[in-house]
Design a protein around this motif. Structure first.
Motif, PDB file in Angstrom:
ATOM      1  N   VAL A  67      15.027  78.471 126.787  1.00  0.00           N
ATOM      2  CA  VAL A  67      15.894  77.954 125.728  1.00  0.00           C
ATOM      3  C   VAL A  67      16.713  79.105 125.170  1.00  0.00           C
ATOM      4  N   PHE A  68      18.034  78.946 125.226  1.00  0.00           N
ATOM      5  CA  PHE A  68      18.970  79.907 124.658  1.00  0.00           C
ATOM      6  C   PHE A  68      19.577  79.326 123.387  1.00  0.00           C
ATOM      7  N   GLU A  69      19.995  80.193 122.473  1.00  0.00           N
ATOM      8  CA  GLU A  69      20.603  79.734 121.223  1.00  0.00           C
ATOM      9  C   GLU A  69      22.119  79.667 121.351  1.00  0.00           C
ATOM     10  N   LEU A  70      22.687  78.527 120.971  1.00  0.00           N
ATOM     11  CA  LEU A  70      24.137  78.388 120.896  1.00  0.00           C
ATOM     12  C   LEU A  70      24.608  79.037 119.596  1.00  0.00           C
ATOM     13  N   PRO A  71      25.574  79.965 119.647  1.00  0.00           N
ATOM     14  CA  PRO A  71      26.051  80.607 118.415  1.00  0.00           C
ATOM     15  C   PRO A  71      26.437  79.584 117.353  1.00  0.00           C
ATOM     16  N   VAL A  72      26.181  79.910 116.094  1.00  0.00           N
ATOM     17  CA  VAL A  72      26.324  78.960 115.007  1.00  0.00           C
ATOM     18  C   VAL A  72      27.762  78.465 114.849  1.00  0.00           C
ATOM     19  N   MET A 331      29.889  77.988 103.362  1.00  0.00           N
ATOM     20  CA  MET A 331      28.619  78.596 102.988  1.00  0.00           C
ATOM     21  C   MET A 331      28.204  79.698 103.962  1.00  0.00           C
ATOM     22  N   LEU A 332      28.463  79.483 105.253  1.00  0.00           N
ATOM     23  CA  LEU A 332      28.027  80.436 106.278  1.00  0.00           C
ATOM     24  C   LEU A 332      29.096  81.474 106.624  1.00  0.00           C
ATOM     25  N   GLY A 333      30.285  81.345 106.064  1.00  0.00           N
ATOM     26  CA  GLY A 333      31.323  82.338 106.310  1.00  0.00           C
ATOM     27  C   GLY A 333      31.983  82.228 107.679  1.00  0.00           C
ATOM     28  N   ILE A 334      32.106  81.038 108.210  1.00  0.00           N
ATOM     29  CA  ILE A 334      32.719  80.828 109.531  1.00  0.00           C
ATOM     30  C   ILE A 334      34.210  80.557 109.336  1.00  0.00           C
ATOM     31  N   LYS A 335      35.042  81.519 109.722  1.00  0.00           N
ATOM     32  CA  LYS A 335      36.471  81.462 109.438  1.00  0.00           C
ATOM     33  C   LYS A 335      37.294  81.147 110.683  1.00  0.00           C
ATOM     34  N   LYS A 336      38.469  80.571 110.431  1.00  0.00           N
ATOM     35  CA  LYS A 336      39.358  80.156 111.510  1.00  0.00           C
ATOM     36  C   LYS A 336      39.802  81.341 112.363  1.00  0.00           C
ATOM     37  N   ASN A 395      27.062  86.979 112.173  1.00  0.00           N
ATOM     38  CA  ASN A 395      27.174  85.647 111.581  1.00  0.00           C
ATOM     39  C   ASN A 395      25.968  84.782 111.952  1.00  0.00           C
ATOM     40  N   ASP A 396      25.522  84.887 113.202  1.00  0.00           N
ATOM     41  CA  ASP A 396      24.320  84.160 113.628  1.00  0.00           C
ATOM     42  C   ASP A 396      23.094  84.598 112.823  1.00  0.00           C
ATOM     43  N   LEU A 397      22.948  85.911 112.655  1.00  0.00           N
ATOM     44  CA  LEU A 397      21.783  86.438 111.943  1.00  0.00           C
ATOM     45  C   LEU A 397      21.810  86.050 110.471  1.00  0.00           C
ATOM     46  N   LEU A 398      22.992  86.110 109.853  1.00  0.00           N
ATOM     47  CA  LEU A 398      23.111  85.717 108.452  1.00  0.00           C
ATOM     48  C   LEU A 398      22.726  84.254 108.288  1.00  0.00           C
ATOM     49  N   ALA A 399      23.221  83.399 109.178  1.00  0.00           N
ATOM     50  CA  ALA A 399      22.936  81.967 109.086  1.00  0.00           C
ATOM     51  C   ALA A 399      21.434  81.705 109.198  1.00  0.00           C
ATOM     52  N   SER A 400      20.782  82.351 110.150  1.00  0.00           N
ATOM     53  CA  SER A 400      19.350  82.143 110.344  1.00  0.00           C
ATOM     54  C   SER A 400      18.531  82.720 109.188  1.00  0.00           C
ATOM     55  N   ASN A 401      18.903  83.894 108.717  1.00  0.00           N
ATOM     56  CA  ASN A 401      18.175  84.500 107.596  1.00  0.00           C
ATOM     57  C   ASN A 401      18.334  83.674 106.321  1.00  0.00           C
ATOM     58  N   LEU A 402      19.514  83.091 106.131  1.00  0.00           N
ATOM     59  CA  LEU A 402      19.731  82.226 104.980  1.00  0.00           C
ATOM     60  C   LEU A 402      18.829  80.996 105.066  1.00  0.00           C
ATOM     61  N   TYR A 403      18.763  80.403 106.247  1.00  0.00           N
ATOM     62  CA  TYR A 403      17.910  79.235 106.459  1.00  0.00           C
ATOM     63  C   TYR A 403      16.448  79.576 106.167  1.00  0.00           C
TER      64      TYR A 403
END
Length: 426
Positions: A67-72, A331-336, A395-403
Motif C-alpha cells: 500500500v502506497f500513499e497518494l499525496p494529499v 486548512m491544509l495549505g494546498i494552493k493552486k 504538505n503531506d507530513l503537515l496534513a498527517s501530523n495535524l490529523y
C-alpha cells in the motif's frame, strides 16, 4: 510477475473491497495487487474516519501486497485531479501492468466512449457546457447535460464509481500509459447508501454512519443513517457480516483510541485559519473561487462548526463536495500555484510506502529498479529529494501530523509524528 494497481480510500475497508481485490486477481490474472490509497483525508473533502495506517493494515491483511500513499493534494482533489494523481502514480512506479476499478455499469467500452468525448471536448460540447453553467447548473450537472446531447452514454455520469472510472480512463489516455484498464461491477449497496443492505455488501457510507452511533460523548458527527444509539459491542455485532474478520478485530482494537474522526473535530483549526485570511488570500487555495472566497469572508461570524459552515456556504451552483474540498485545502495549505507546479513537473517525485506483506518484499526490489521516482519506506530516505518534492512531502507530513494531533487531543493518546511511524509489515 504480473502486477495490477488499485486506487482506493478504504474508508473503512469492507467486504466490497475484499471482493474487489479477489475479483481483480481473477479478471486480470495478476500475481500481486498493489494499492495507491488516500492518506488521512479523502476525495469528498473530509478527514478519513480512521488513520491511514489502520486502513492500510486492513488492506494488507485482506490480500493487498503493498500500500502506497497518494499525496494529499491529489487525494483531496476533484475527481479529475484525484484520478490523474493516482493513475500517474501507478504509471511512474514502472511495475504496474493493469489497473482494475469498480463501476456501476461494468461496461468499459461505453466508459471509453464518454472518456474520449470529455478528453477531446469538441466545440459543440464546450458551447453546451458553457450554456448550462450560465443557466445556473453546477459543473457536474452542466457536464452531464452536455454529454447527454452528444452521446447515448450520458447516464453513466449519474453514478460516482462510473465517474471516477471515466476519469481513470482519461488519465491513462492523457499519459499515453501502457497500463491496461479493467472494470468489474460494483457489488451490493449504492455508494451513497447510508443504511445496511440485506446481504454482506453494505457501503462504506453505511458503515461510517453506524460507527457514528457508538453511544459516546466524544461523538461529533451523528449524521445520516437510521441506526439507534447503541453500545459498541452491538455495533460490532452488526458489522460482523459486513467487514472481513481481520478488519473487525482492528475496528475493535482501535475504537476510541485512534478513531472515529470526523469533520467537526477540526472546527477550531479551520476557524483559526479563516480568521487569518482575507478574500484576496483565500482565492490562492485550490477549489476556492472569488465568489466562494467572498462568501466565506462575509459569513465567518456565522461559523458554529466545520460541517455547519460547509452547509451554510452551499449554493445551487456549487456542490457540497466542492465546498468541503475548498475549506479543507485552506486548512491544509494546498494552493493552486503548487498544484500547477506539480503538474508541470510530472505530478510525482517520490513513492511513499505505507506497508507491505512480508511475502511480497520482492516487489520493492523491482520497483526500486524500475520506478521513475524514488521509493520512500522511511522518511530518512527523503533527505536527497529535490526542492519541488520536498514541498509536496512537507504538505503531506503537515496534513498527517495535524490529523494525528486531533486524534491525540480527542482520545488522549500519545502523539507520534510521521518521522516516528514505522513501515507496516504483515
Amino acid at each position: 510477475m504480473k502486477i495490477t494497481g488499485l486506487i482506493a480510500e478504504y474508508n473503512p475497508f469492507h467486504n466490497g473491497h475484499l471482493y474487489h481485490i479477489q475479483e481483480t486477481k481473477q479478471v486480470t490474472g495478476a500475481d500481486a495487487v498493489i494499492v495507491v490509497m488516500s492518506g488521512d483525508y479523502v476525495q469528498r473533502g473530509v478527514p478519513a474516519i480512521m488513520p491511514k495506517r489502520i486502513r492500510a493494515e486492513m488492506a494488507l491483511r485482506c490480500g493487498a501486497s503493498a500500500v502506497f500513499e497518494l499525496p494529499v493534494c491529489y487525494a483531496t482533489g476533484s475527481a479529475e485531479l484525484f484520478a490523474m494523481g493516482a493513475v500517474s502514480f501507478l504509471d511512474r512506479l514502472g511495475i504496474v501492468d493493469s489497473i482494475c476499478f469498480g463501476s456501476e455499469c461494468n461496461d468499459l467500452r461505453a466508459m471509453n466512449t464518454v472518456a474520449d468525448l470529455l478528453l477531446k471536448e469538441p466545440a459543440e460540447y464546450r458551447n453546451m457546457l458553457k450554456e448550462n453553467l450560465r443557466s445556473g447548473c453546477s459543473y457536474p450537472a452542466a457536464r452531464q447535460k452536455a454529454v447527454f446531447a452528444l452521446s447515448d452514454n450520458a447516464e453513466l455520469l449519474k453514478d460516482p464509481n462510473n465517474i471516477l472510472g471515466i476519469e481513470y480512463l482519461k488519465a491513462l489516455k492523457k499519459l499515453n500509459s501502457p497500463i491496461r484498464p479493467y472494470t468489474i461491477r460494483r457489488k451490493g449497496a449504492h455508494y451513497h447508501d447510508q443504511t445496511f443492505s440485506e446481504g454482506q455488501f453494505s457501503s462504506a457510507s453505511a458503515i461510517r454512519s453506524l460507527l457514528a452511533y457508538s453511544g459516546s460523548t466524544l461523538n461529533t458527527d451523528q449524521t445520516g443513517g437510521s441506526f439507534e444509539d447503541t453500545a459498541f459491542s452491538g455495533i460490532l455485532s452488526e458489522l460482523e457480516g459486513q467487514v472481513p474478520p481481520y478488519c473487525l478485530e482492528l475496528l475493535k482494537d482501535w475504537h476510541h483510541v485512534q478513531y472515529p474522526v470526523y469533520l467537526n473535530d477540526f472546527s477550531l483549526i479551520l476557524k483559526y485559519k479563516l480568521l487569518n485570511k482575507q478574500p484576496d488570500s483565500l482565492v490562492r487555495y485550490a477549489d476556492v473561487s472569488e465568489d466562494l472566497a467572498a462568501r466565506i469572508y462575509a459569513r465567518l461570524n456565522d461559523f458554529f462548526n466545520y460541517r455547519q459552515f460547509c452547509e451554510l456556504l452551499k449554493t445551487r451552483e456549487t456542490t457540497q463536495t466542492r465546498i468541503n474540498r475548498a475549506l479543507l485545502h485552506i486548512m491544509l495549505g494546498i494552493k493552486k500555484d503548487k498544484l500547477a507546479e506539480y503538474s508541470k513537473n510530472g505530478f510525482h517525485f517520490y513513492a511513499r510506502l505505507l506497508g507491505i506483506r512480508k511475502d511480497s518484499e520482492k516487489i520493492l526490489a523491482r520497483a526500486a529498479k524500475e520506478s521513475s521516482v524514488p521509493l520512500i519506506a522511511r522518511l530518512s530516505d527523503s533527505s536527497s529529494l529535490p526542492q519541488t518534492a520536498r514541498k509536496m512531502l512537507r504538505n503531506d507530513l503537515l496534513a498527517s501530523n495535524l490529523y494525528m494531533s486531533v486524534v491525540t487531543d480527542k482520545y488522549k493518546t500519545a502523539f507520534q509524528n510521521e518521522y516516528k511511524q514505522a513501515l507496516l509489515k504483515v
